[in-house]
Design a protein around this motif. Structure first.
Motif, PDB file in Angstrom:
ATOM      1  N   GLU A  86      -7.075 -17.343  16.448  1.00 30.37           N
ATOM      2  CA  GLU A  86      -8.116 -16.556  15.765  1.00 30.37           C
ATOM      3  C   GLU A  86      -7.587 -15.804  14.550  1.00 30.37           C
ATOM      4  OE1 GLU A  86      -7.360 -16.494  19.039  1.00 30.37           O
ATOM      5  OE2 GLU A  86      -7.564 -14.454  19.868  1.00 30.37           O
ATOM      6  N   ASP A  87      -6.289 -15.827  14.330  1.00 29.20           N
ATOM      7  CA  ASP A  87      -5.715 -15.245  13.112  1.00 29.20           C
ATOM      8  C   ASP A  87      -5.781 -16.225  11.942  1.00 29.20           C
ATOM      9  OD1 ASP A  87      -3.189 -13.772  15.173  1.00 29.20           O
ATOM     10  OD2 ASP A  87      -4.921 -12.765  14.300  1.00 29.20           O
ATOM     11  N   THR A  88      -6.214 -17.444  12.205  1.00 27.70           N
ATOM     12  CA  THR A  88      -6.334 -18.446  11.150  1.00 27.70           C
ATOM     13  C   THR A  88      -7.336 -17.990  10.094  1.00 27.70           C
ATOM     14  OG1 THR A  88      -5.749 -20.286  12.609  1.00 27.70           O
ATOM     15  CG2 THR A  88      -7.038 -20.815  10.640  1.00 27.70           C
ATOM     16  N   ALA A  89      -6.890 -17.969   8.840  1.00 31.37           N
ATOM     17  CA  ALA A  89      -7.724 -17.482   7.735  1.00 31.37           C
ATOM     18  C   ALA A  89      -6.946 -17.623   6.438  1.00 31.37           C
ATOM     19  CB  ALA A  89      -8.109 -16.021   7.949  1.00 31.37           C
ATOM     20  N   VAL A  90      -7.641 -17.380   5.346  1.00 35.23           N
ATOM     21  CA  VAL A  90      -6.973 -17.189   4.063  1.00 35.23           C
ATOM     22  C   VAL A  90      -6.687 -15.696   3.936  1.00 35.23           C
ATOM     23  CG1 VAL A  90      -7.111 -17.399   1.562  1.00 35.23           C
ATOM     24  CG2 VAL A  90      -8.134 -19.160   3.026  1.00 35.23           C
ATOM     25  N   TYR A  91      -5.455 -15.370   3.652  1.00 33.35           N
ATOM     26  CA  TYR A  91      -5.029 -13.979   3.543  1.00 33.35           C
ATOM     27  C   TYR A  91      -4.882 -13.608   2.062  1.00 33.35           C
ATOM     28  CZ  TYR A  91      -4.274 -13.647   8.552  1.00 33.35           C
ATOM     29  OH  TYR A  91      -4.458 -13.603   9.917  1.00 33.35           O
ATOM     30  N   TYR A  92      -5.507 -12.502   1.693  1.00 34.60           N
ATOM     31  CA  TYR A  92      -5.510 -12.029   0.307  1.00 34.60           C
ATOM     32  C   TYR A  92      -4.834 -10.671   0.232  1.00 34.60           C
ATOM     33  CZ  TYR A  92      -9.283 -15.474  -0.275  1.00 34.60           C
ATOM     34  OH  TYR A  92     -10.031 -16.623  -0.299  1.00 34.60           O
ATOM     35  N   CYS A  93      -4.078 -10.458  -0.821  1.00 35.91           N
ATOM     36  CA  CYS A  93      -3.558  -9.109  -1.036  1.00 35.91           C
ATOM     37  C   CYS A  93      -4.367  -8.425  -2.128  1.00 35.91           C
ATOM     38  CB  CYS A  93      -2.067  -9.114  -1.367  1.00 35.91           C
ATOM     39  SG  CYS A  93      -1.639  -9.752  -2.975  1.00 35.91           S
ATOM     40  N   GLU A  94      -4.361  -7.126  -2.050  1.00 36.97           N
ATOM     41  CA  GLU A  94      -5.152  -6.288  -2.950  1.00 36.97           C
ATOM     42  C   GLU A  94      -4.293  -5.144  -3.439  1.00 36.97           C
ATOM     43  OE1 GLU A  94      -9.195  -3.641  -2.272  1.00 36.97           O
ATOM     44  OE2 GLU A  94      -7.343  -3.172  -1.224  1.00 36.97           O
ATOM     45  N   ALA A 154      -2.119  -0.552  -1.609  1.00 32.85           N
ATOM     46  CA  ALA A 154      -2.065  -2.004  -1.445  1.00 32.85           C
ATOM     47  C   ALA A 154      -2.605  -2.391  -0.074  1.00 32.85           C
ATOM     48  CB  ALA A 154      -0.634  -2.498  -1.608  1.00 32.85           C
ATOM     49  N   GLY A 155      -3.078  -3.607   0.029  1.00 33.22           N
ATOM     50  CA  GLY A 155      -3.615  -4.026   1.303  1.00 33.22           C
ATOM     51  C   GLY A 155      -3.653  -5.528   1.460  1.00 33.22           C
ATOM     52  N   TRP A 156      -3.851  -5.933   2.681  1.00 35.58           N
ATOM     53  CA  TRP A 156      -4.057  -7.342   3.028  1.00 35.58           C
ATOM     54  C   TRP A 156      -5.424  -7.484   3.693  1.00 35.58           C
ATOM     55  CZ3 TRP A 156      -1.023 -11.349   1.661  1.00 35.58           C
ATOM     56  CH2 TRP A 156       0.288 -11.067   1.261  1.00 35.58           C
ATOM     57  N   TYR A 157      -6.151  -8.482   3.250  1.00 35.31           N
ATOM     58  CA  TYR A 157      -7.434  -8.831   3.844  1.00 35.31           C
ATOM     59  C   TYR A 157      -7.361 -10.305   4.258  1.00 35.31           C
ATOM     60  CZ  TYR A 157      -9.482  -4.536   1.991  1.00 35.31           C
ATOM     61  OH  TYR A 157      -9.779  -3.223   1.731  1.00 35.31           O
ATOM     62  N   ARG A 158      -8.295 -10.700   5.102  1.00 32.82           N
ATOM     63  CA  ARG A 158      -8.342 -12.113   5.462  1.00 32.82           C
ATOM     64  C   ARG A 158      -9.794 -12.564   5.577  1.00 32.82           C
ATOM     65  NH1 ARG A 158      -6.106 -11.965  11.755  1.00 32.82           N
ATOM     66  NH2 ARG A 158      -7.965 -11.008  12.709  1.00 32.82           N
ATOM     67  N   GLN A 159      -9.990 -13.842   5.355  1.00 27.35           N
ATOM     68  CA  GLN A 159     -11.324 -14.416   5.459  1.00 27.35           C
ATOM     69  C   GLN A 159     -11.237 -15.762   6.145  1.00 27.35           C
ATOM     70  OE1 GLN A 159     -13.527 -14.663   1.753  1.00 27.35           O
ATOM     71  NE2 GLN A 159     -15.455 -14.708   2.863  1.00 27.35           N
ATOM     72  N   GLY A 164      -4.813 -15.753  -2.711  1.00 23.09           N
ATOM     73  CA  GLY A 164      -4.900 -16.060  -1.281  1.00 23.09           C
ATOM     74  C   GLY A 164      -3.852 -17.060  -0.825  1.00 23.09           C
ATOM     75  N   THR A 165      -3.481 -16.934   0.437  1.00 25.74           N
ATOM     76  CA  THR A 165      -2.560 -17.884   1.050  1.00 25.74           C
ATOM     77  C   THR A 165      -3.088 -18.249   2.437  1.00 25.74           C
ATOM     78  OG1 THR A 165      -0.233 -18.318   1.609  1.00 25.74           O
ATOM     79  CG2 THR A 165      -1.034 -16.090   2.030  1.00 25.74           C
ATOM     80  N   GLN A 166      -3.071 -19.530   2.743  1.00 16.84           N
ATOM     81  CA  GLN A 166      -3.648 -20.014   3.997  1.00 16.84           C
ATOM     82  C   GLN A 166      -2.674 -19.807   5.146  1.00 16.84           C
ATOM     83  OE1 GLN A 166      -6.791 -21.560   4.675  1.00 16.84           O
ATOM     84  NE2 GLN A 166      -6.125 -21.309   6.811  1.00 16.84           N
ATOM     85  N   VAL A 167      -3.183 -19.238   6.221  1.00 17.83           N
ATOM     86  CA  VAL A 167      -2.437 -19.129   7.478  1.00 17.83           C
ATOM     87  C   VAL A 167      -3.210 -19.889   8.539  1.00 17.83           C
ATOM     88  CG1 VAL A 167      -1.678 -17.566   9.306  1.00 17.83           C
ATOM     89  CG2 VAL A 167      -1.365 -16.926   6.908  1.00 17.83           C
ATOM     90  N   THR A 168      -2.570 -20.841   9.158  1.00 18.28           N
ATOM     91  CA  THR A 168      -3.191 -21.629  10.212  1.00 18.28           C
ATOM     92  C   THR A 168      -2.340 -21.529  11.466  1.00 18.28           C
ATOM     93  OG1 THR A 168      -4.103 -23.185   8.593  1.00 18.28           O
ATOM     94  CG2 THR A 168      -4.025 -23.905  10.887  1.00 18.28           C
ATOM     95  N   VAL A 169      -2.968 -21.112  12.552  1.00 20.29           N
ATOM     96  CA  VAL A 169      -2.259 -20.961  13.826  1.00 20.29           C
ATOM     97  C   VAL A 169      -2.778 -22.024  14.780  1.00 20.29           C
ATOM     98  CG1 VAL A 169      -1.631 -19.402  15.685  1.00 20.29           C
ATOM     99  CG2 VAL A 169      -2.078 -18.495  13.398  1.00 20.29           C
TER     100      VAL A 169
END
Length: 118
Positions: free
Chosen positions: A91-99, A37-42, A111-116
């Motif tokens: 700079e961690d702001t992104a959409v985070y996806y799990c795989e 399993a993993g987490w990616y971000r875009q 995906g879930t949006q993370v905004t810092v």
């Protein structure tokens, strides 16, 4: 078809923390347990990048310099993978996806949006 549902994203101030969850459905536990399993971000205008991964055996890998701020874990009984994110930066702001992946089979969440905020 395996379904992955992420949750826990949102708006946080710089220096804050969030915990993302990714719950798997339509997969039996014995099969889930042998998947990595993993987490990616875009981020906007950027390519998707690895944040962290955890193997079926529990071995973890982190992208870039995220180790130390981010921690990936999994609860096989709940068929859920987590990403604890501390000391968040803009700079961690992104959409985070799990795989979820094994061999040639790969499944993605929506995906879930993370905004810092600064």
């Amino acid at each position: 078809q395996v379904e992955l549902v992420e949750s826990g994203g949102g708006l946080v101030q710089s220096g804050g923390s969030l915990r993302l969850s990714c719950a798997a459905s339509y997969i039996i536990s014995s099969v889930y347990n042998i998947h990595n399993a993993g987490w990616y971000r875009q981020a906007p205008g950027k390519e998707r990048e690895l944040v962290a991964s955890i193997s079926s055996a529990g071995t973890t890998t982190y992208g870039g310099s995220l180790k130390g701020r981010f921690t990936i874990s999994r609860d096989n009984a709940k068929k859920t993978v987590y990403l604890q994110m501390n000391s968040l930066k803009p700079e961690d702001t992104a959409v985070y996806y799990c795989e979820l992946t094994r061999g040639s089979f790969t499944f993605w969440g929506q995906g879930t949006q993370v905004t810092v905020a600064p």
